[in-house]
Design a protein around this motif. Structure first.
Motif, PDB file in Angstrom:
ATOM      1  N   ILE A 229      78.571  28.472 -22.434  1.00  0.00           N
ATOM      2  CA  ILE A 229      78.745  27.986 -21.073  1.00  0.00           C
ATOM      3  C   ILE A 229      77.386  27.993 -20.406  1.00  0.00           C
ATOM      4  N   SER A 230      76.995  26.884 -19.831  1.00  0.00           N
ATOM      5  CA  SER A 230      75.662  26.754 -19.258  1.00  0.00           C
ATOM      6  C   SER A 230      75.475  27.706 -18.091  1.00  0.00           C
ATOM      7  N   LEU A 231      74.293  27.701 -17.513  1.00  0.00           N
ATOM      8  CA  LEU A 231      73.976  28.585 -16.411  1.00  0.00           C
ATOM      9  C   LEU A 231      74.899  28.340 -15.224  1.00  0.00           C
ATOM     10  N   GLN A 232      75.075  29.401 -14.406  1.00  0.00           N
ATOM     11  CA  GLN A 232      75.976  29.308 -13.253  1.00  0.00           C
ATOM     12  C   GLN A 232      75.627  28.134 -12.354  1.00  0.00           C
ATOM     13  N   ALA A 233      74.333  27.906 -12.158  1.00  0.00           N
ATOM     14  CA  ALA A 233      73.922  26.792 -11.305  1.00  0.00           C
ATOM     15  C   ALA A 233      74.411  25.463 -11.842  1.00  0.00           C
ATOM     16  N   LEU A 234      74.486  25.336 -13.166  1.00  0.00           N
ATOM     17  CA  LEU A 234      74.916  24.085 -13.778  1.00  0.00           C
ATOM     18  C   LEU A 234      76.434  23.925 -13.670  1.00  0.00           C
ATOM     19  N   ILE A 235      77.185  24.990 -13.966  1.00  0.00           N
ATOM     20  CA  ILE A 235      78.639  24.846 -13.941  1.00  0.00           C
ATOM     21  C   ILE A 235      79.159  24.660 -12.518  1.00  0.00           C
ATOM     22  N   ASP A 236      78.373  25.114 -11.537  1.00  0.00           N
ATOM     23  CA  ASP A 236      78.800  24.918 -10.154  1.00  0.00           C
ATOM     24  C   ASP A 236      78.755  23.446  -9.743  1.00  0.00           C
ATOM     25  N   TRP A 237      78.027  22.633 -10.519  1.00  0.00           N
ATOM     26  CA  TRP A 237      77.999  21.193 -10.239  1.00  0.00           C
ATOM     27  C   TRP A 237      79.269  20.506 -10.721  1.00  0.00           C
ATOM     28  N   VAL A 238      80.008  21.156 -11.599  1.00  0.00           N
ATOM     29  CA  VAL A 238      81.234  20.555 -12.125  1.00  0.00           C
ATOM     30  C   VAL A 238      82.289  20.547 -11.022  1.00  0.00           C
ATOM     31  N   PRO A 239      82.828  19.386 -10.646  1.00  0.00           N
ATOM     32  CA  PRO A 239      83.812  19.328  -9.557  1.00  0.00           C
ATOM     33  C   PRO A 239      85.171  19.895  -9.950  1.00  0.00           C
ATOM     34  N   ASN A 240      85.487  19.929 -11.248  1.00  0.00           N
ATOM     35  CA  ASN A 240      86.752  20.482 -11.718  1.00  0.00           C
ATOM     36  C   ASN A 240      86.681  22.001 -11.746  1.00  0.00           C
ATOM     37  N   TYR A 241      87.838  22.633 -11.838  1.00  0.00           N
ATOM     38  CA  TYR A 241      87.857  24.081 -12.031  1.00  0.00           C
ATOM     39  C   TYR A 241      87.322  24.379 -13.427  1.00  0.00           C
ATOM     40  N   LEU A 242      86.477  25.389 -13.521  1.00  0.00           N
ATOM     41  CA  LEU A 242      85.964  25.811 -14.826  1.00  0.00           C
ATOM     42  C   LEU A 242      85.880  27.331 -14.824  1.00  0.00           C
ATOM     43  N   TRP A 243      86.408  27.953 -15.889  1.00  0.00           N
ATOM     44  CA  TRP A 243      86.407  29.414 -15.942  1.00  0.00           C
ATOM     45  C   TRP A 243      86.406  29.908 -17.381  1.00  0.00           C
TER      46      TRP A 243
END
Length: 304
Positions: free
Chosen positions: A173-187
């Motif tokens: 899973i990429s860095l937090q800054a990157l996953i925060d760009w994903v508009p869908n829920y990701l966990w």
């Protein structure tokens, strides 16, 4: 004037009074002895329960007095450092214990360096929680609590697997800054369905200001019990079977009270030994599509 009769009466009464006092003393002593025995029995029972609890704790526990002499430790503490329980008898100094750990190949630092670290922690100048990397590659997390009299209690926990799993998560899973760009829920969750990685979209809709506020929570902390229970059952099925769940339709009510329909995908995560240690999930909002389909169905019904 003391008469013979009064003197005789006093002589008769005096031994009787002493006998009564002696008898009272015997009764009092017996009562105190009974209470003392009861107290000792109760303390022994408490000590046994305390010892049982200490021995069954998953962390290594050790307790030292102000002179750095071991007061007590549990079996897990010995196991972590490759020692036999009898090698850690009360009265040993911290220096002697560190030397035994060095002989077993489980000392993170040289004896002098470790003692300096312990002194720094107990004086309040060093961190109370720190990690030690052992020569065999394991990572031990140590927490120390100092007492007012100069003694201290420490817990030692092997966090090697947790650290390794977190590294795997960071790789997949990429860095937090990157996953925060994903508009869908990701966990990402562990095998107990606790969140260990969350993106901002999910945190915001769950009523949390920061993604860090979600770490360690479960669905029971953010959803009604019946919804959380369903999510838990689905996730446990994925973890037990090793088979991913693809595009399953689910609905949630977010923190603002808005109902959302989601298309969820949940995939098990495996470590280098191919063991499942958690799952990654992603869910996209399909509410608009569900509403459009519902409207179309309503129109079709009205035409009939």
């Amino acid at each position: 004037m003391v008469t013979k009769s009064s003197r005789k009466s006093a002589e008769t009464t005096e031994p009787a009074g002493l006998a009564a006092l002696a008898k009272l003393a015997d009764v009092s002593y017996g009562s105190l002895e009974h209470e003392l025995r009861a107290t000792i029995t109760a303390l022994e029972g408490q000590a046994l329960r305390f010892e049982t609890v200490i021995e069954n704790v998953s962390q290594g526990i050790c307790f030292f007095d102000r002179d750095e002499r071991l007061i007590l430790s549990n079996r897990r503490y010995a196991e972590i450092y490759g020692l036999a329980p009898e090698q850690l008898r009360p009265g040993l100094t911290l220096s002697e214990i560190v030397e035994r750990r060095a002989a077993a190949g489980t000392a993170a630092l040289a004896t002098d360096a470790y003692l300096a670290m312990a002194g720094s922690v107990n004086s309040g100048k060093g961190p109370r929680t720190w990690t030690a990397k052992l020569p065999d590659g394991r990572t031990i997390q140590i927490y120390t609590q100092s007492m007012p009299d100069g003694s201290w209690l420490a817990t030692h926990e092997d966090v090697t697997d947790l650290t390794a799993n977190r590294q795997i998560v960071d790789e997949r899973i990429s860095l937090q800054a990157l996953i925060d760009w994903v508009p869908n829920y990701l966990w990402v969750k562990d095998t107990q369905s606790r969140f260990i990685v969350v993106n901002s979209a999910l945190a915001t809709d769950s009523g949390r200001d920061n993604t860090a506020d979600m770490i360690g929570l479960t669905d029971f902390d953010i959803h009604p019990p019946e919804v959380a229970r369903k999510f838990r059952q689905v996730e446990q099925s994925v973890l037990e079977s090793g088979q991913p769940l693809i595009d399953a339709e689910e609905f949630v009510v977010n923190a603002s009270g808005t109902v959302k329909w989601l298309s969820s995908t949940k995939v098990p995560l495996r470590n280098a030994q191919n063991e499942i240690f958690g799952l990654v999930g992603i869910a996209r909002d399909i509410t608009a599509r569900k509403q459009a389909m519902s409207c179309a169905a309503d129109r079709q019904t009205s035409w009939r």
